[in-house]
Design an enzyme around this catalytic site. Sequence first.
Site, PDB file in Angstrom:
ATOM      1  N   ASP A 102      13.212  13.150  -1.588  1.00 51.70           N
ATOM      2  CA  ASP A 102      12.590  12.192  -0.679  1.00 51.70           C
ATOM      3  C   ASP A 102      13.409  10.904  -0.583  1.00 51.70           C
ATOM      4  OD1 ASP A 102      10.645  11.550   1.166  1.00 51.70           O
ATOM      5  OD2 ASP A 102       9.222  10.779  -0.315  1.00 51.70           O
TER       6      ASP A 102
ATOM      7  N   GLU B  57       0.847  -1.182   0.000  1.00 52.03           N
ATOM      8  CA  GLU B  57       0.000   0.000   0.000  1.00 52.03           C
ATOM      9  C   GLU B  57       0.880   1.228   0.000  1.00 52.03           C
ATOM     10  OE1 GLU B  57      -3.307  -0.029  -0.067  1.00 52.03           O
ATOM     11  OE2 GLU B  57      -3.592  -2.185   0.197  1.00 52.03           O
ATOM     12  N   GLY B  58       0.466   2.239  -0.741  1.00 53.34           N
ATOM     13  CA  GLY B  58       1.187   3.508  -0.746  1.00 53.34           C
ATOM     14  C   GLY B  58       0.251   4.609  -0.322  1.00 53.34           C
ATOM     15  N   GLY B  59       0.768   5.823  -0.279  1.00 49.61           N
ATOM     16  CA  GLY B  59      -0.036   6.954   0.148  1.00 49.61           C
ATOM     17  C   GLY B  59      -1.199   7.254  -0.778  1.00 49.61           C
TER      18      GLY B  59
ATOM     19  N   GLY C 218      -2.401   4.774  -3.275  1.00 49.65           N
ATOM     20  CA  GLY C 218      -2.983   3.636  -3.951  1.00 49.65           C
ATOM     21  C   GLY C 218      -2.418   2.310  -3.504  1.00 49.65           C
TER      22      GLY C 218
END
Length: 354
Positions: free
Chosen positions: A179, A61-63, A65
């Site tokens: 990042d 899971e990502g921020g 999607g």
Amino acid sequence: MYTWGFSHAVMSCCMFVSRSKKTSGLQTFQLNDAVEKVKLYTYKELRAATGDFSPGNRVGEGGFGTVYKGTLKNGTTVAIKVLSNESTQIAREFLTEISAISNIVHENLVKLYGCCIEGNHRILVYNYLENNSLAQTLLGTNRNNIQFSWKTRYKICIGVACGLAFLHEGLLPHILHRDIKASNILLDKDLTPKISDFGLARLLPSNATHITTQVAGTLGYLAPEYVIRGQVTRKSDVYSFGVLLLEIVSGRCNTNTRLPCKEQFLLERIWEHYKQGELERMTDSSLTDDLEIKEACKFLKVGLLCTQEASKLRPSMSIVLKMLTGEKDVELEKITQPGLVSELMQKKMTNQIN
């Protein structure tokens, strides 16, 4: 589990495609130029590749999607990231960056294969990395799944440095990643590192020394000038790399709030041990047979050089790479107090009050 964040840059591209009728002629031109550089997949073929986006193929899971493992018709295994419908952020300035990032080919950078932009579907297709991220496999809950020997950590440090040096010095305009952190370093089947998630990336024109932007990223990896003034340079990425280097050698996260206050921040602990001449105590205790203690301590010193409070005191990534590989000596006399997280937080609070 994949933990890398969704690429805002490419997300913006996809959203612009679906709304191209609302864009100006210039925006449409920029859009077409960006999309030409990536392959467009149909929703049908990506649905087939993932077994109808089966939960069994979900790998993270990502921020913005969910990531699925998929196999394309030609047999290529890919990572397919499906953007959630709630994500509506649009950033026009990223269109140019998409063009640059989508064409990048480097051993230590993830490869964007393409995207799907049918109807409401916003999907990205990347090369699949079998061993997830450093955050999971070295620092997280899955750390016992892989034996990170010193030789392996050396390879990872060098690889990330190579990739970042390429972004900073091998491209025009230069790319600031903004990042760099453990969750954005993915590992392939051979544990070769790949820098991922260019969602916060910015282009640095050849005639510019820095850009000023809204602060984004992960506290603990952020350089002082970025946290306090929103000023980003290549040296800001160098700072983040320095923190990552310390994490890889020590096997510890840069921040651990479960520890006593004086021990919560890795950079501060390593700085104190450096002053006391006890750096070897900060190497990962799980390193045994092939540990080169002198080399490991050298890497920690390079990490301290990269995290100097004043950006002008930090080396460039090409110099960092030479120090790590032994082509250049580490100049110990240049190691001064780094930009410590606790002090950055205090300065930021003071600025907000004033």
